[in-house]
Motif scaffolding. Structure first.
Motif, PDB file in Angstrom:
ATOM      1  N   ARG A  32       0.834  -1.210   0.000  1.00 41.96           N
ATOM      2  CA  ARG A  32       0.000   0.000   0.000  1.00 41.96           C
ATOM      3  C   ARG A  32       0.865   1.254   0.000  1.00 41.96           C
ATOM      4  O   ARG A  32       0.544   2.244  -0.675  1.00 41.96           O
ATOM      5  CB  ARG A  32      -0.920  -0.009   1.229  1.00 41.96           C
ATOM      6  CG  ARG A  32      -2.061  -1.004   1.094  1.00 41.96           C
ATOM      7  CD  ARG A  32      -2.765  -1.273   2.412  1.00 41.96           C
ATOM      8  NE  ARG A  32      -3.834  -2.231   2.242  1.00 41.96           N
ATOM      9  CZ  ARG A  32      -5.121  -1.901   2.074  1.00 41.96           C
ATOM     10  NH1 ARG A  32      -5.499  -0.637   2.102  1.00 41.96           N
ATOM     11  NH2 ARG A  32      -6.031  -2.830   1.889  1.00 41.96           N
ATOM     12  N   ARG A  88       8.019  -6.947  -5.689  1.00 41.33           N
ATOM     13  CA  ARG A  88       7.932  -8.012  -4.688  1.00 41.33           C
ATOM     14  C   ARG A  88       9.324  -8.399  -4.197  1.00 41.33           C
ATOM     15  O   ARG A  88       9.541  -8.589  -3.013  1.00 41.33           O
ATOM     16  CB  ARG A  88       7.220  -9.241  -5.271  1.00 41.33           C
ATOM     17  CG  ARG A  88       5.891  -8.951  -5.919  1.00 41.33           C
ATOM     18  CD  ARG A  88       5.120 -10.226  -6.184  1.00 41.33           C
ATOM     19  NE  ARG A  88       4.656 -10.822  -4.946  1.00 41.33           N
ATOM     20  CZ  ARG A  88       3.574 -10.429  -4.279  1.00 41.33           C
ATOM     21  NH1 ARG A  88       2.832  -9.460  -4.755  1.00 41.33           N
ATOM     22  NH2 ARG A  88       3.242 -11.008  -3.146  1.00 41.33           N
ATOM     23  N   ARG A 160     -10.060  -7.243  -6.839  1.00 39.84           N
ATOM     24  CA  ARG A 160      -8.766  -7.435  -6.178  1.00 39.84           C
ATOM     25  C   ARG A 160      -8.462  -8.909  -5.992  1.00 39.84           C
ATOM     26  O   ARG A 160      -7.330  -9.331  -6.172  1.00 39.84           O
ATOM     27  CB  ARG A 160      -8.745  -6.716  -4.833  1.00 39.84           C
ATOM     28  CG  ARG A 160      -8.442  -5.251  -5.011  1.00 39.84           C
ATOM     29  CD  ARG A 160      -8.296  -4.581  -3.678  1.00 39.84           C
ATOM     30  NE  ARG A 160      -7.352  -5.291  -2.823  1.00 39.84           N
ATOM     31  CZ  ARG A 160      -7.289  -5.124  -1.503  1.00 39.84           C
ATOM     32  NH1 ARG A 160      -8.095  -4.303  -0.906  1.00 39.84           N
ATOM     33  NH2 ARG A 160      -6.402  -5.766  -0.806  1.00 39.84           N
TER      34      ARG A 160
HETATM   35  O1   DC Z   1      -3.833  -7.321   2.589  1.00 41.43           O
HETATM   36  P1   DC Z   1      -4.048  -5.985   1.903  1.00 41.43           P
HETATM   37  O2   DC Z   1      -5.463  -5.742   1.468  1.00 41.43           O
HETATM   38  O3   DC Z   1      -3.527  -4.846   2.717  1.00 41.43           O
HETATM   39  O4   DC Z   1      -3.141  -6.059   0.581  1.00 41.43           O
HETATM   40  C1   DC Z   1      -3.085  -5.027  -0.356  1.00 41.43           C
HETATM   41  C2   DC Z   1      -2.599  -5.573  -1.702  1.00 41.43           C
HETATM   42  O5   DC Z   1      -1.224  -5.911  -1.597  1.00 41.43           O
HETATM   43  C3   DC Z   1      -3.318  -6.828  -2.175  1.00 41.43           C
HETATM   44  O6   DC Z   1      -4.137  -6.556  -3.292  1.00 41.43           O
HETATM   45  C4   DC Z   1      -2.250  -7.791  -2.582  1.00 41.43           C
HETATM   46  C5   DC Z   1      -0.967  -7.152  -2.213  1.00 41.43           C
HETATM   47  N1   DC Z   1      -0.161  -7.979  -1.301  1.00 41.43           N
HETATM   48  C6   DC Z   1       0.647  -8.930  -1.869  1.00 41.43           C
HETATM   49  O7   DC Z   1       0.633  -9.100  -3.093  1.00 41.43           O
HETATM   50  N2   DC Z   1       1.470  -9.676  -1.085  1.00 41.43           N
HETATM   51  C7   DC Z   1       1.466  -9.505   0.253  1.00 41.43           C
HETATM   52  N3   DC Z   1       2.293 -10.242   1.028  1.00 41.43           N
HETATM   53  C8   DC Z   1       0.609  -8.549   0.853  1.00 41.43           C
HETATM   54  C9   DC Z   1      -0.209  -7.800   0.027  1.00 41.43           C
END
Ligand code: DC
Length: 209
Positions: A32, A88, A160
């Motif tokens: 985020r 990532r 999402r």
């Molecule tokens: O859990 P969240 O709603 O705060 O996550 C926000 C976005 O971040 C979600 O669409 C996927 C991504 N995310 C991710 O790909 N890998 C993670 N470990 C945490 C979140």
């Protein structure tokens, strides 16, 4: 702990961390914060490059604005940057260092059990029906004084989910050794009790000679 948007994993992870007196990292906040950093460049041709630079520059100071990071828009932006492999990768070491601190930690996200901490002592994968998740998220927003259009919120959660599930770099599926916990019918206290029972059981089995 992994699970989809609004599955309750954030609250459960915080509850487990308090119960076992461990530090907790909500890894969604990292994505985020990166999404927020590039929010004005979503349609720019260099969106990915900007997101990668923001991820490499991320530090804990960027996470100190939780209200802005927990909006629905911030969640959508996060899911956009989360599909970029280098984003990532840039954040993986930060998460691993947090997990490997002495005494351990609780992390929640999408790829914790599969990619970030494949050697975790206990893995939980939280699931809940999309309608139930919509209702929970709606109540959270309403508690903050926002008006909520539930159909729009449901559509956003589905969008999402699809982006997260189909993220080729995401690792968003239950690890072979993850414990599944369906919270659709559980309130937060019941879900936390169930999560603690899973962790206690898994640790007891691990400690057996
Ligand atoms: O859990 P969240 O709603 O705060 O996550 C926000 C976005 O971040 C979600 O669409 C996927 C991504 N995310 C991710 O790909 N890998 C993670 N470990 C945490 C979140």
């Amino acid at each position: 702990m992994d699970g989809p948007a609004a599955s309750g994993k954030g609250t459960l992870a915080a509850g487990l961390a308090a119960h076992y007196r461990l530090p907790h990292l909500d890894t969604g906040l990292l994505y985020r914060a990166v999404g927020r950093a590039v929010r004005n460049h979503v349609d720019a041709p260099d969106f990915e490059a900007r997101a990668i630079a923001a991820a490499r520059a991320l530090d804990a100071a960027h996470l100190a604005v939780p209200d802005e990071l927990t909006t629905a828009e911030a969640g959508v932006l996060a899911s956009r940057v989360a599909v970029v492999a280098e984003v990532r990768q840039a954040m993986r070491q930060y998460q691993r260092d947090f997990a490997h601190q002495p005494g351990g930690a609780v992390l929640d996200g999408r790829d914790i059990g599969t990619v970030v901490c494949p050697d975790a002592d206990v893995k939980l994968f939280i699931v809940a029906d999309a309608r139930a998740r919509t209702e929970r998220r709606a109540r959270q927003f309403e508690a903050r004084g926002h008006r909520v259009n539930r159909e729009a919120l449901y559509a956003q959660i589905e969008e999402r989910d699809a982006r997260d599930r189909n993220n080729p770099h995401g690792g968003f599926y239950p690890a072979d050794d993850a414990h599944l916990l369906d919270t659709t019918q559980l309130d937060i206290e019941a879900a936390l009790r169930a999560a603690i029972a899973i962790v206690d059981g898994a640790m007891a089995r691990k400690e057996k000679p």
